[in-house]
Scaffold this motif. Structure first.
Motif, mmCIF file in Angstrom:
data_model
loop_
_atom_site.group_PDB
_atom_site.id
_atom_site.type_symbol
_atom_site.label_atom_id
_atom_site.label_comp_id
_atom_site.label_asym_id
_atom_site.label_seq_id
_atom_site.Cartn_x
_atom_site.Cartn_y
_atom_site.Cartn_z
ATOM 1 N N LEU A 197 -7.881 1.031 4.129
ATOM 2 C CA LEU A 197 -7.280 1.251 2.806
ATOM 3 C C LEU A 197 -8.311 1.709 1.790
ATOM 4 O O LEU A 197 -8.032 2.564 0.955
ATOM 5 N N VAL A 198 -9.516 1.134 1.882
ATOM 6 C CA VAL A 198 -10.513 1.477 0.879
ATOM 7 C C VAL A 198 -10.910 2.953 1.006
ATOM 8 O O VAL A 198 -11.291 3.595 0.035
ATOM 9 N N LYS A 199 -10.767 3.475 2.220
ATOM 10 C CA LYS A 199 -11.078 4.898 2.399
ATOM 11 C C LYS A 199 -10.066 5.784 1.679
ATOM 12 O O LYS A 199 -10.337 6.933 1.364
ATOM 13 N N GLU A 200 -8.902 5.236 1.447
ATOM 14 C CA GLU A 200 -7.893 5.963 0.667
ATOM 15 C C GLU A 200 -8.119 5.767 -0.820
ATOM 16 O O GLU A 200 -7.454 6.386 -1.640
ATOM 17 N N PHE A 232 0.284 7.830 -5.813
ATOM 18 C CA PHE A 232 -1.154 7.736 -5.630
ATOM 19 C C PHE A 232 -1.883 8.834 -6.382
ATOM 20 O O PHE A 232 -1.490 9.999 -6.366
ATOM 21 N N SER A 233 -2.937 8.440 -7.072
ATOM 22 C CA SER A 233 -3.759 9.429 -7.763
ATOM 23 C C SER A 233 -5.170 8.883 -7.860
ATOM 24 O O SER A 233 -5.381 7.704 -8.098
ATOM 25 N N VAL A 292 -6.170 3.673 -11.182
ATOM 26 C CA VAL A 292 -6.704 2.549 -10.421
ATOM 27 C C VAL A 292 -5.615 2.116 -9.451
ATOM 28 O O VAL A 292 -4.520 1.746 -9.871
ATOM 29 N N ASN A 293 -5.929 2.199 -8.168
ATOM 30 C CA ASN A 293 -4.917 1.863 -7.169
ATOM 31 C C ASN A 293 -5.280 0.529 -6.535
ATOM 32 O O ASN A 293 -6.300 0.395 -5.882
ATOM 33 N N ALA A 311 0.835 -1.200 0.000
ATOM 34 C CA ALA A 311 0.000 0.000 0.000
ATOM 35 C C ALA A 311 0.868 1.248 0.000
ATOM 36 O O ALA A 311 0.569 2.237 -0.676
ATOM 37 N N ASP A 312 1.947 1.169 0.748
ATOM 38 C CA ASP A 312 2.824 2.338 0.825
ATOM 39 C C ASP A 312 3.503 2.621 -0.503
ATOM 40 O O ASP A 312 3.776 3.773 -0.840
ATOM 41 N N GLU A 313 3.772 1.552 -1.252
ATOM 42 C CA GLU A 313 4.325 1.765 -2.595
ATOM 43 C C GLU A 313 3.295 2.464 -3.482
ATOM 44 O O GLU A 313 3.637 3.325 -4.286
#
Lengths: 451, 514, 230
Positions: free
Chosen positions: A186-189, A153-154, A158-159, A146-148
């Motif tokens: 995580l999904v909140k991010e 992140f955008s 699609v993350n 996740a940190d990668e």
């Protein structure tokens, strides 16, 4: 006034499909006609279908972290297949995509830090370094993955974390609840975690919880030879995402009480129900089903039930879109008419979710050791599905009926572990409508590929 | 005698060796202690660095989160719910009124998540004032972390006191996000900038002592105890970072270095002391053997002299052979060289015999032969040397074969004749007589030289005694007669001086067997 | 007749070499035991003179090796220590004689001649080689196998070289022989001629064999040419 409302609603229905590249919202009640003079329970289904991607259209770049278990249990064919699968994933991605590869055992190693895939060679080379060692620090692996993702992140990408594991998490947080909490955060991010459970050794509750709480996919791959295909499907999904940050809000009007949301997490605060989806896939329907209680009405009364609002980020136009819909019921005193007016596809969808709920309860019985009870519950569920399939003319229900029947048969066999994993996979599939995507993919570097 | 020395030397070696080993052990133990302290200091620093990394990462988040709490304070119910639904760090918002009354989430209308929150936090609300505790300085904090345990581990709340309303606003943090964030801050394997030794491992443990994260490839046993640990800062005060080294490495890093040091000191000491002991032992035995060695030395030197002597003699003779027959002068010169080299070889022979006799190595090897023949062989060269004016009488009566050592006899007679040549040449007379009876051979050598004064007649048989120290006297080592007598006695006979009217008479007897 | 000399002192070695060549032997000189053993195998000498203390391999060892192979050659030890003599005699090495240091020319010659005679005697007994025939020069009877000449009952010691010269003269009775032909015949072609060497040798030989060396009867001088017999 009433007619105006109807007009507006029908206008909305007319206009919405005409607009290119918009998500299609279809909100419907299982019983648009209710029996008058009594309190009725029915289901409200809000369906969202991703628009089709066109061949000349650029797909949304993806930012994906492959988090791969390389504990000693992965030795042999598994790790080889995992390498193949990872290689395939890299090959499917294009120059605008970002990939990172995280391998974990006792500890975590970032084989490929988040990088744009302008050059695939070093990434493919790093995949060769995947060799099995040590234990399973699953939590840390996902955290690092996740940190990668966060590095590039955008919201316009699609993350996704794609986790492959064949074993129990035995380093760090390891309970399904804890991993679920991680997924929920995580999904909140805007990060979903898709989990691929390989073989019979992994903890399916944990993997399923992580995936469903983060709105990712969950796949059970019993035999490692199917791993490449599973990766392929997952990437088919990832590459066909058309909308993200989907929030569905349902405001129920007085006289209608939302009882529960089946199969998904949702906030029910008084008359308001809110639920979220992290993404919508092209030409794939996701839906939310709410069980509602409607107070008794008079014959021929039309009552507004709920206002539905959906907001999402359109990845084609890169704009926030908002869709609305409102729902009403009428009342009739003729039971046959009420019955005949039932919306079969919505009913089928609702029955599937209810049957899935039954299936979950049967599994809990089995987990508690009540094998006979579980067997009976599954059998009953199969019967319920069979009759419903006939009633609502649904092959999906029929299929799930067969599944329940075979699960009922397998519940006391030594094969239980695989069956349980298959059950969980199907539960998630049903609750979150997974695996119905087109899988149709448009590579970003089309030109490069044709060369 | 030898054993006593050995005991003394062993004592001299072992006692100081033991002492030094003990001291070495003490020093190295101290060294080990110091190294360990330094090592721990380095590790501590490493752990603190990593704690700082976590701290730095969390600091910004926490600042944000306080802002979030502030936002939540101002937000209405829907806003607060939205916050919990969308903020990755926020699991739940809450508001507490004075005397611990829960204002939000309101019990009148709870979502499922809110119900769960109240269940989780039930223990907190049993306290009337769970957050604003009086600290050690007697003041109350205005904001802070609260940790509580429920179900499977610690949960964290960040709260803020609002003075105007006396309400406490707070958020329950998504704990897994917090843990995930900590892990994300920490190094992974193969990260070049994080330098911990390959045989080490750092572990992050949660309050229950469970390993949450680790890095470093050392093989650490599950029940291993860390070299050192430090606690994290709030809110993770019960979390620890611990530094481990691999099982094998631990012993090697500390003990093996010490062991090597100790062994080195021990070996060095032993080597030194053994060296000293051997040196002293050697020098003692050297002293003890010195006399014998001196004799051996003479012996060896004498042998060494033989080769050059051979060459001098041989080449002189070769030169002589190639001389013109008429060149008498040069021939004479060469005769001197040859003669002197022969004399030198005789002297060397004496020295060798003398040293042998001192070593007790002298022995006789009787072989069958004729005594008279030996005498004749020796008189012949003598006759040539002394010239025709010198008269030599022979009364030889020992022509029967018998067992004797001809070398010994030769050496004795050579010495006696050489004495005649040196001291009694002026008498122009030599008489040699021999007889053999009853296994005893008697030979007399008589000259008409100056003779030996009665007072010194025994003295001449003492080694290194000569009758005169005058330089004009003929040269010699002064051991000739001493050796001759020793040899005679060895051969079962004797050599004695007989007084005569004029000149000297030596009587030699030898025991022979037929 | 070949003599192998093994002696580590270079002067002693050179001296022995000179004496023996002068005497009429072919000499192979070596400086240590290993060389000696190698030279022995290469040249199969008739006489071996071994120093005892030598580098690499001592004289005892060389002798042992030789004897393991053959009984043929005579072995003479050169020793400096009387103890060594005991060893030579005691060890049953198969040594024939020894020369004790320091030695003179005469002693070496006496020993080597004695050994040569013994070899001739052994050869005649074993009948392995035809012995050189005796011959007569005037009133001198020369017996090569004895290394002696006889005039009446007077025995005259002769060296191998002497014998070669006398034989050469005997073969060419009545002919004047040049100095060069003497060198070729009696010393060998590779010998560097030095007229004094020949003249000196003839002079010494005359002293031994002529009744009056001043007016020789056997070896007559031919002025400007060389020598002649008869």
């Amino acid at each position: 006034m009433k007619n105006l409302f109807l007009y507006l609603t029908s206008l909305a229905f007319l206009v919405t499909p005409a607009l290119a590249k918009q998500v299609q919202l279809e909100a419907a009640l299982a019983n648009p006609l209710l029996k008058s003079g009594q309190t009725n329970k029915t289901f409200l289904k809000v369906g969202l279908t991703g628009f089709a991607l066109e061949a000349d259209q650029e797909r949304t770049p993806v930012n994906v972290a492959l988090v791969i278990d390389r504990s000693t249990s992965m030795s042999g064919g598994k790790i080889a297949q995992a390498r193949d699968a990872a290689r395939l994933a890299v090959q499917r991605l294009g120059a605008e995509d970002i990939v990172s590869i995280v391998a974990y055992d006792n500890s975590v190693e970032i084989l490929v830090p988040a990088t744009k895939l302008t050059d695939k060679t070093p990434v493919l080379k790093a995949i060769e370094k995947l060799e099995p060692t040590g234990n399973t620090a699953l939590f840390a692996g996902v955290s690092k993955g996740a940190d990668e993702l966060r590095k590039f992140f955008s919201k316009e990408k699609v993350n996704r974390v794609l986790l492959l594991s064949d074993g129990q998490a035995n380093v760090g947080p390891r309970s399904p609840g804890e991993l679920g909490e991680l997924g929920a955060s995580l999904v909140k991010e805007g990060i979903s975690v898709s989990t691929i459970g390989l073989g019979l050794g992994y903890n399916e509750d944990l993997m399923a919880n992580l995936a469903s709480k983060s709105d990712g996919n969950h796949v059970f791959v019993e035999n490692e030879v199917d791993l490449v295909a599973a990766f392929d499907r997952e990437f088919g999904d990832i590459l066909s995402i058309v909308a993200q940050e989907v929030v569905v809000t349902m405001d129920f009007l007085p006289g209608v009480k939302p009882l529960r949301v089946i199969g998904r997490e949702a906030d029910i605060a008084g008359q308001q129900v809110t639920t979220m989806m992290n993404q919508l896939y092209s030409e794939q329907e996701k839906y939310v089903v709410v069980e509602v209680e409607v107070e008794s009405g008079k014959v021929d009364e039309t009552r507004r039930v709920a206002d539905v609002a959906v907001s999402y980020a359109n990845l084609a136009t890169l704009t926030p879109d908002r869709l609305t819909s409102e729902l009403s019921v009428r009342f009739s005193d003729q039971a046959e008419v009420v019955e005949a007016q039932a919306n079969a596809p919505v009913m089928a969808a609702c029955v599937l979710l209810v049957a899935t709920e039954n299936n979950e309860q049967a599994m809990q019985l089995r987990d508690k050791g009540d094998i006979a009870g579980a067997k009976q519950a599954l059998f009953d569920n199969a019967a319920y599905l069979e009759s419903s399939a006939h009633k609502w003319d649904s092959s999906a229900l029929k299929d799930y009926g067969f599944s329940n029947l075979s699960q009922s048969a397998a519940i006391d066999s030594p094969d239980w572990s695989a069956t349980r994993k298959r059950m969980i996979e199907l539960q998630i599939e049903n609750n979150r409508q997974i695996g119905h995507g087109s899988g149709f993919v448009f590579p970003i570097d089309n030109q490069k590929k044709t060369k | 005698m030898k054993h006593r020395y050995l005991v003394v030397f062993l004592l001299l070696t072992l006692v100081p060796a033991g002492l030094i080993v003990w001291l070495g052990w003490r020093v190295s133990a101290e060294e080990q202690h110091r190294t360990r302290r330094e090592f721990i200091a380095v590790i501590d620093e490493s752990l603190q660095t990593h704690r700082q990394i976590i701290e730095d990462r969390l600091a910004d988040r926490f600042t944000d989160l306080l802002q979030v709490v502030e936002t939540a304070r101002l937000a209405d119910t829907a806003g607060r719910r939205e916050l919990a639904r969308t903020h990755p760090w926020v699991r739940q918002c809450f508001e507490i009124g004075p005397r611990g009354r829960i204002v939000f989430p309101s019990r009148s209308q709870l979502t499922e998540a809110e119900q769960n929150f109240l269940m989780r936090t039930a223990t907190i609300w049993q306290e009337r004032q769970p957050f604003r505790l009086v600290d050690e300085y007697g003041s109350r904090a205005d904001s802070g972390w609260h940790t509580w345990y429920w179900s499977d581990g610690p949960h964290y709340i960040l709260w803020l006191w609002h003075p105007a309303t006396d309400h406490v606003y707070g958020i329950e943090v998504e704990r897994m996000r917090l843990v995930s964030e900590v892990l994300a801050a920490l190094p992974t394997e193969g990260q070049p900038h994080v330098s911990i030794p390959s045989e080490a491992q750092i572990q992050l443990r949660d309050p229950s002592g469970r390993v949450v994260y680790r890095w470093g490839r050392a093989a650490v046993e599950a029940d291993a105890s860390p070299i050192t640990s430090i606690a994290l800062n709030a809110p993770l005060t019960s979390w620890t970072l611990s530094y481990y080294t691999g099982r094998i490495i631990t012993t090697r890093q500390f003990s093996s270095q010490t062991l090597i040091n100790t062994l080195a000191i021990l070996l060095g000491t032993l080597a030194l002391l053994s060296g000293l002991a051997i040196y002293f032992y050697r020098s003692m035995t050297t002293q003890m053997r010195d006399a014998a060695q001196r004799v051996t030395f003479v012996n060896q030197v004498s042998h060494e002299l033989k080769t050059p002597l051979t060459n001098i003699r041989m080449y002189a003779e070769l030169l002589e052979r190639s001389l013109d027959p008429d060149d008498e002068r040069r021939r004479k010169h060469l005769d001197v060289i040859v003669g002197e080299s022969q004399r030198l070889s005789r002297l060397i022979g004496n020295v060798l015999t003398f040293s042998k006799s001192k070593q007790g190595k002298l022995s006789i090897h009787p072989q069958t032969g004729c005594i008279d023949e030996t005498i004749c062989r020796l008189i012949e060269p003598f006759r040539q040397k002394v010239g025709a004016d010198f008269s030599i009488e022979q009364q030889l009566d020992a022509q029967d074969d018998c067992q004797f050592d001809s070398d010994v006899l030769e050496q004795i007679l050579t010495n006696l004749l050489s004495n005649v040549e040196k001291y009694a040449i002026s008498g122009d007379y030599l008489s040699v007589s021999s007889s053999l009876s009853d296994g005893l051979c008697e030979i007399r050598v008589t000259d008409r030289g100056p003779g030996v004064p009665t007072s010194k007649q025994e003295l001449i048989f003492q080694p290194f005694e000569r009758l005169s120290d005058k330089l004009s006297e003929a040269a010699g080592t002064g051991i000739g007669l001493s050796i001759a007598r020793s040899l005679a006695r060895l051969h079962g006979g004797d050599l004695s001086y007989l007084a005569t009217d004029s000149g000297s008479c030596f009587k030699l007897t030898l025991r022979v067997s037929p | 007749m070949k003599v192998l000399v093994a002696e580590d002192d270079p002067h002693t070695r050179a001296g022995l070499e000179e004496i023996l060549i002068e005497e009429g032997y072919q000499v192979i000189a070596t400086a240590d035991g290993r060389q000696a053993w190698q030279a022995f195998q290469d040249h199969s000498p008739d006489v071996v003179c071994l120093d005892i203390m030598m580098p690499h391999m001592d004289g005892y060892e060389v002798c042992r090796k030789i004897r393991r192979q053959t009984d043929e050659p005579a072995v003479l030890f050169i020793t400096a220590k009387s103890e060594e003599i005991d060893a030579v005699l005691g060890l049953e090495l198969g040594a024939d004689d020894f020369i004790q240091k320091p030695f003179g020319v005469k002693e070496v010659l006496a020993r080597i001649r004695a050994v040569t005679r013994r070899i001739y005697k052994k050869q005649s007994a074993a009948n392995t080689k035809a012995l050189p025939d005796s011959f007569t020069l005037a009133d001198l009877k020369v017996v090569p196998s004895e290394l002696r000449g006889f005039r009446g009952d007077q025995a005259i010691e002769l060296s191998l070289r002497d014998l070669q010269i006398l034989k050469f003269l005997h073969r060419n009775e009545g002919r004047a022989l040049s100095r060069d032909s003497f060198f070729d015949e009696c010393w060998g072609f590779d010998y560097l001629p030095n007229s004094r060497t020949l003249d000196q040798h003839i002079s010494q030989l005359r002293k031994k064999i002529e009744l009056d060396p001043k007016s020789p009867e056997i070896i007559k001088t031919v002025h400007g040419v060389g020598y002649r017999y008869g």
